[in-house]
Scaffold this motif. Structure first.
Motif, PDB file in Angstrom:
ATOM      1  N   PHE A 311     -69.513 117.549 -44.155  1.00 50.31           N
ATOM      2  CA  PHE A 311     -68.974 116.399 -43.430  1.00 50.31           C
ATOM      3  C   PHE A 311     -70.024 115.308 -43.170  1.00 50.31           C
ATOM      4  O   PHE A 311     -69.717 114.320 -42.503  1.00 50.31           O
ATOM      5  N   ILE A 312     -71.237 115.501 -43.697  1.00 53.02           N
ATOM      6  CA  ILE A 312     -72.275 114.487 -43.487  1.00 53.02           C
ATOM      7  C   ILE A 312     -71.885 113.129 -44.088  1.00 53.02           C
ATOM      8  O   ILE A 312     -72.008 112.094 -43.416  1.00 53.02           O
ATOM      9  N   PRO A 313     -71.408 113.070 -45.358  1.00 52.62           N
ATOM     10  CA  PRO A 313     -70.991 111.750 -45.888  1.00 52.62           C
ATOM     11  C   PRO A 313     -69.888 111.099 -45.052  1.00 52.62           C
ATOM     12  O   PRO A 313     -69.899 109.883 -44.841  1.00 52.62           O
ATOM     13  N   LEU A 314     -68.946 111.932 -44.589  1.00 56.25           N
ATOM     14  CA  LEU A 314     -67.852 111.424 -43.763  1.00 56.25           C
ATOM     15  C   LEU A 314     -68.381 110.835 -42.463  1.00 56.25           C
ATOM     16  O   LEU A 314     -67.996 109.730 -42.058  1.00 56.25           O
ATOM     17  N   ILE A 315     -69.294 111.540 -41.829  1.00 53.28           N
ATOM     18  CA  ILE A 315     -69.857 111.104 -40.557  1.00 53.28           C
ATOM     19  C   ILE A 315     -70.651 109.808 -40.731  1.00 53.28           C
ATOM     20  O   ILE A 315     -70.490 108.839 -39.980  1.00 53.28           O
ATOM     21  N   MET A 316     -71.511 109.759 -41.741  1.00 53.54           N
ATOM     22  CA  MET A 316     -72.373 108.601 -41.947  1.00 53.54           C
ATOM     23  C   MET A 316     -71.583 107.347 -42.308  1.00 53.54           C
ATOM     24  O   MET A 316     -71.837 106.260 -41.791  1.00 53.54           O
ATOM     25  N   SER A 317     -70.596 107.504 -43.191  1.00 59.05           N
ATOM     26  CA  SER A 317     -69.838 106.328 -43.627  1.00 59.05           C
ATOM     27  C   SER A 317     -68.974 105.767 -42.502  1.00 59.05           C
ATOM     28  O   SER A 317     -68.825 104.551 -42.377  1.00 59.05           O
ATOM     29  N   ALA A 422     -77.225  86.261 -39.527  1.00 64.19           N
ATOM     30  CA  ALA A 422     -76.689  86.757 -40.795  1.00 64.19           C
ATOM     31  C   ALA A 422     -77.584  87.819 -41.407  1.00 64.19           C
ATOM     32  O   ALA A 422     -77.148  88.586 -42.265  1.00 64.19           O
ATOM     33  N   SER A 423     -78.852  87.850 -40.971  1.00 71.05           N
ATOM     34  CA  SER A 423     -79.761  88.874 -41.481  1.00 71.05           C
ATOM     35  C   SER A 423     -79.357  90.268 -41.016  1.00 71.05           C
ATOM     36  O   SER A 423     -79.834  91.271 -41.547  1.00 71.05           O
ATOM     37  N   ALA A 424     -78.514  90.324 -39.980  1.00 71.98           N
ATOM     38  CA  ALA A 424     -78.001  91.627 -39.535  1.00 71.98           C
ATOM     39  C   ALA A 424     -76.896  92.045 -40.481  1.00 71.98           C
ATOM     40  O   ALA A 424     -75.745  92.192 -40.117  1.00 71.98           O
ATOM     41  N   SER A 425     -77.271  92.186 -41.745  1.00 68.27           N
ATOM     42  CA  SER A 425     -76.294  92.473 -42.774  1.00 68.27           C
ATOM     43  C   SER A 425     -75.782  93.898 -42.667  1.00 68.27           C
ATOM     44  O   SER A 425     -76.383  94.765 -42.044  1.00 68.27           O
ATOM     45  N   ALA A 426     -74.650  94.091 -43.315  1.00 66.04           N
ATOM     46  CA  ALA A 426     -74.004  95.402 -43.267  1.00 66.04           C
ATOM     47  C   ALA A 426     -74.919  96.544 -43.710  1.00 66.04           C
ATOM     48  O   ALA A 426     -74.913  97.610 -43.101  1.00 66.04           O
ATOM     49  N   PRO A 427     -75.734  96.379 -44.774  1.00 67.14           N
ATOM     50  CA  PRO A 427     -76.619  97.492 -45.165  1.00 67.14           C
ATOM     51  C   PRO A 427     -77.590  97.916 -44.075  1.00 67.14           C
ATOM     52  O   PRO A 427     -77.841  99.104 -43.880  1.00 67.14           O
ATOM     53  N   PHE A 428     -78.172  96.956 -43.337  1.00 70.35           N
ATOM     54  CA  PHE A 428     -79.123  97.317 -42.298  1.00 70.35           C
ATOM     55  C   PHE A 428     -78.424  98.001 -41.126  1.00 70.35           C
ATOM     56  O   PHE A 428     -78.963  98.936 -40.528  1.00 70.35           O
ATOM     57  N   VAL A 429     -77.231  97.539 -40.793  1.00 67.46           N
ATOM     58  CA  VAL A 429     -76.472  98.203 -39.735  1.00 67.46           C
ATOM     59  C   VAL A 429     -76.132  99.616 -40.163  1.00 67.46           C
ATOM     60  O   VAL A 429     -76.234 100.575 -39.382  1.00 67.46           O
ATOM     61  N   ALA A 430     -75.719  99.764 -41.418  1.00 73.35           N
ATOM     62  CA  ALA A 430     -75.364 101.092 -41.925  1.00 73.35           C
ATOM     63  C   ALA A 430     -76.566 102.031 -41.888  1.00 73.35           C
ATOM     64  O   ALA A 430     -76.437 103.214 -41.548  1.00 73.35           O
ATOM     65  N   THR A 431     -77.750 101.505 -42.242  1.00 73.77           N
ATOM     66  CA  THR A 431     -78.963 102.334 -42.203  1.00 73.77           C
ATOM     67  C   THR A 431     -79.252 102.814 -40.793  1.00 73.77           C
ATOM     68  O   THR A 431     -79.565 103.996 -40.564  1.00 73.77           O
ATOM     69  N   LEU A 432     -79.154 101.901 -39.831  1.00 75.17           N
ATOM     70  CA  LEU A 432     -79.398 102.262 -38.437  1.00 75.17           C
ATOM     71  C   LEU A 432     -78.433 103.335 -37.964  1.00 75.17           C
ATOM     72  O   LEU A 432     -78.827 104.328 -37.335  1.00 75.17           O
ATOM     73  N   VAL A 433     -77.161 103.149 -38.302  1.00 74.07           N
ATOM     74  CA  VAL A 433     -76.137 104.090 -37.836  1.00 74.07           C
ATOM     75  C   VAL A 433     -76.232 105.420 -38.588  1.00 74.07           C
ATOM     76  O   VAL A 433     -75.913 106.475 -38.036  1.00 74.07           O
ATOM     77  N   ASP A 434     -76.682 105.391 -39.847  1.00 74.89           N
ATOM     78  CA  ASP A 434     -76.831 106.638 -40.606  1.00 74.89           C
ATOM     79  C   ASP A 434     -77.796 107.592 -39.904  1.00 74.89           C
ATOM     80  O   ASP A 434     -77.516 108.789 -39.736  1.00 74.89           O
ATOM     81  N   VAL A 435     -78.946 107.065 -39.523  1.00 72.35           N
ATOM     82  CA  VAL A 435     -79.969 107.905 -38.902  1.00 72.35           C
ATOM     83  C   VAL A 435     -79.500 108.428 -37.554  1.00 72.35           C
ATOM     84  O   VAL A 435     -79.539 109.638 -37.276  1.00 72.35           O
ATOM     85  N   THR A 436     -79.033 107.506 -36.705  1.00 76.56           N
ATOM     86  CA  THR A 436     -78.577 107.934 -35.374  1.00 76.56           C
ATOM     87  C   THR A 436     -77.316 108.781 -35.473  1.00 76.56           C
ATOM     88  O   THR A 436     -77.106 109.677 -34.646  1.00 76.56           O
ATOM     89  N   GLY A 437     -76.493 108.524 -36.500  1.00 73.88           N
ATOM     90  CA  GLY A 437     -75.275 109.323 -36.670  1.00 73.88           C
ATOM     91  C   GLY A 437     -75.582 110.777 -36.942  1.00 73.88           C
ATOM     92  O   GLY A 437     -74.902 111.679 -36.413  1.00 73.88           O
ATOM     93  N   LEU A 438     -76.598 111.039 -37.751  1.00 71.42           N
ATOM     94  CA  LEU A 438     -76.988 112.426 -38.017  1.00 71.42           C
ATOM     95  C   LEU A 438     -77.474 113.119 -36.749  1.00 71.42           C
ATOM     96  O   LEU A 438     -77.164 114.293 -36.506  1.00 71.42           O
ATOM     97  N   VAL A 439     -78.252 112.389 -35.959  1.00 70.16           N
ATOM     98  CA  VAL A 439     -78.745 112.965 -34.708  1.00 70.16           C
ATOM     99  C   VAL A 439     -77.579 113.306 -33.787  1.00 70.16           C
ATOM    100  O   VAL A 439     -77.537 114.385 -33.178  1.00 70.16           O
ATOM    101  N   ILE A 440     -76.622 112.387 -33.679  1.00 68.60           N
ATOM    102  CA  ILE A 440     -75.446 112.640 -32.828  1.00 68.60           C
ATOM    103  C   ILE A 440     -74.657 113.823 -33.358  1.00 68.60           C
ATOM    104  O   ILE A 440     -74.235 114.715 -32.594  1.00 68.60           O
ATOM    105  N   TYR A 441     -74.452 113.859 -34.678  1.00 70.35           N
ATOM    106  CA  TYR A 441     -73.653 114.925 -35.291  1.00 70.35           C
ATOM    107  C   TYR A 441     -74.251 116.298 -35.021  1.00 70.35           C
ATOM    108  O   TYR A 441     -73.567 117.227 -34.552  1.00 70.35           O
ATOM    109  N   PHE A 442     -75.535 116.451 -35.298  1.00 70.84           N
ATOM    110  CA  PHE A 442     -76.154 117.764 -35.118  1.00 70.84           C
ATOM    111  C   PHE A 442     -76.350 118.103 -33.639  1.00 70.84           C
ATOM    112  O   PHE A 442     -76.349 119.285 -33.270  1.00 70.84           O
ATOM    113  N   SER A 443     -76.510 117.103 -32.796  1.00 71.37           N
ATOM    114  CA  SER A 443     -76.599 117.377 -31.357  1.00 71.37           C
ATOM    115  C   SER A 443     -75.281 117.912 -30.836  1.00 71.37           C
ATOM    116  O   SER A 443     -75.240 118.874 -30.039  1.00 71.37           O
ATOM    117  N   VAL A 444     -74.179 117.306 -31.275  1.00 72.05           N
ATOM    118  CA  VAL A 444     -72.846 117.794 -30.885  1.00 72.05           C
ATOM    119  C   VAL A 444     -72.626 119.205 -31.423  1.00 72.05           C
ATOM    120  O   VAL A 444     -72.077 120.081 -30.728  1.00 72.05           O
TER     121      VAL A 444
END
Length: 454
Positions: A311-317, A422-444
């Protein structure tokens, strides 16, 4: 090769068609598809009046290069005949010494006018303005004003807006439309037919986005640029549209995680395209390495509960998508001045419950998916599948909420420190959320699956 400009044998026929029936916009579009050498050769054969029409079109790609390729005397004559704002745009794109060589070919009054426009910051109202407008003293009659418009209309960018100035101080006092003049009595003073209200104006340094908002708000065809009451020029709606299209294109490129292109996509060289894209891709790749570091931190948990990796791809995306949505909405609202920097807390209070609801919806979908797959035998998640479903559902709530909140706050942070939101582009937001998303997922997972799988 474009059908408008056939190969060498039919070149005379192609030029004849240009002179005869083809609309200038179609000619420009065809020239944009031709190799630069062919375009220059064709333009050298075009009658001068037609040449002016072509170069007056902002859609002509590489206009500065084409002007530079013309003989200096002809190029100077061309710039003199063009609209002032368009000539300024072309000169702004030229490098030295070509710019100085062309300026020498111009008459001193025009040269001084263009240098004044070029002296303003790019993107400001004064850098976009044209000095070719209609202004008349307030003591003129309607009939005299109409006679004047008939004489000068060929040398003016627009005649639909007439600006009325004080006959002694030349300060702008009123503005009126051509319709009111036509319907007015010839012997009436032009001031009497103008609406009794202060004209909408902008200062020379007003940002082009602000000018666009004023034109849209007040439904104007042009807005005067005023300095200490004196009108310097006008910014027309077509110039603003061209500027907004260019700005929007740059923003779209940044949203995609790359530098804005300086030329049309098909005109960019291979090496230039690599340079525009490689830097951002490398930056994103290095950022994504943090994801690997996060997963390494939970290597032991992954060995005990390998099913969590499904479920890692599901969580990150999901987290990245919610963050990208929020970022896009906030950047657009900031650009349209619907919100300001001081509204960050209002946006946060709005995105927090929004993220919780959206996360809950996705969480329910995720739980239902695991339940159905387990129930119908599509996949066996083991004896603790209910806890796995609960882990995925709870993690989605947290990750989507974090994605929405961080995605909405990142543009504010960038704008606060002076960067383009505009520099807060979708890829950079996705990168930020990917890392923190994994931490949240495994913490839960540690909390819910403690004592069972972990």
């Amino acid at each position: 090769m474009n059908e408008l400009f056939p190969v060498a044998g039919d070149e005379a026929v192609a030029i004849a068609r240009i002179l005869a029936n083809d609309h200038v916009a179609d000619v420009v579009e065809a020239l944009n598809h031709e190799p630069r050498e062919t375009a220059i050769e064709l333009l050298c054969e075009v009658p001068f009046e037609r040449l002016v029409e072509i170069f007056d079109q902002p859609e002509l790609d590489g206009a500065s290069e084409l002007v530079e390729a013309l003989p200096r005397a002809k190029a100077g004559k061309l710039l003199t005949a063009m609209s002032v704002d368009r000539a300024a745009d072309i000169l702004r794109e030229l490098e030295e010494p070509a710019r100085s060589e062309l300026l020498v070919e111009l008459a001193p009054p025009l040269r001084a006018m263009l240098l004044a426009i070029l002296g303003y910051p790019e993107g400001s109202a004064a850098s976009l303005m044209t000095t070719e407008f209609v202004s008349v003293p307030s003591d003129w009659t309607v009939g005299r004003t109409l006679d004047y418009i008939r004489k000068v209309e060929r040398t003016r960018e627009t005649i639909y807006a007439i600006y009325i100035v004080d006959p002694e101080t030349h300060v702008l006092v009123r503005s009126t439309g051509l319709r009111r003049l036509i319907t007015g009595e010839p012997d009436a003073l032009v001031m009497d037919v103008a609406l009794d209200r202060v004209p909408v104006t902008v200062s020379p340094l007003t940002d082009s986005e602000k000018v666009a908002q004023l034109i849209s708000k007040y439904d104007l065809l042009a807005v005067p640029v005023v300095d200490h009451g004196n009108i310097l020029g006008i910014v027309t709606i077509d110039d603003i549209i061209d500027t907004m299209v260019e700005g929007t294109t740059e923003d779209v490129h940044r949203f995609g995680g790359m530098e804005a292109l300086d030329e049309p996509y098909m005109k960019m060289s291979f090496l230039a395209m690599i340079q525009k894209r490689a830097g951002w891709l490398c930056a994103l790749f290095v950022s994504e390495m943090l994801t690997a570091n996060a997963m390494q931190s939970y290597e032991g948990e992954l060995e005990k509960a390998i099913v969590l990796t499904l479920f890692i791809p599901l969580i990150m995306s999901s987290g990245g998508n919610s963050g990208s949505q929020a970022t896009s909405l906030v950047i657009r609202a900031l650009a349209l001045r619907e919100i300001g920097l001081g509204d960050w807390w209002r946006v946060a209070l709005r995105e927090l419950p929004t993220g919780l609801v959206l996360g809950s919806i996705l969480g329910v979908v995720g739980v239902c998916r695991i339940t159905l797959w387990q129930y119908f035998g599509f996949y066996n998640y083991g004896p603790h599948w209910e806890l796995i479903a609960a882990t995925v559902g709870a993690a989605l709530v947290g990750i989507v909420t974090f994605g929405s909140l961080s995605g909405s706050m990142l543009p504010f942070a960038l704008k606060r420190i002076g960067f383009d939101p505009a520099s807060a582009s979708a890829p950079f937001v996705a990168t930020l959320v990917d890392v923190t998303g994994l931490v949240i997922y495994f913490s839960v997972a540690l909390v819910i699956l403690h004592g069972t799988l972990l």
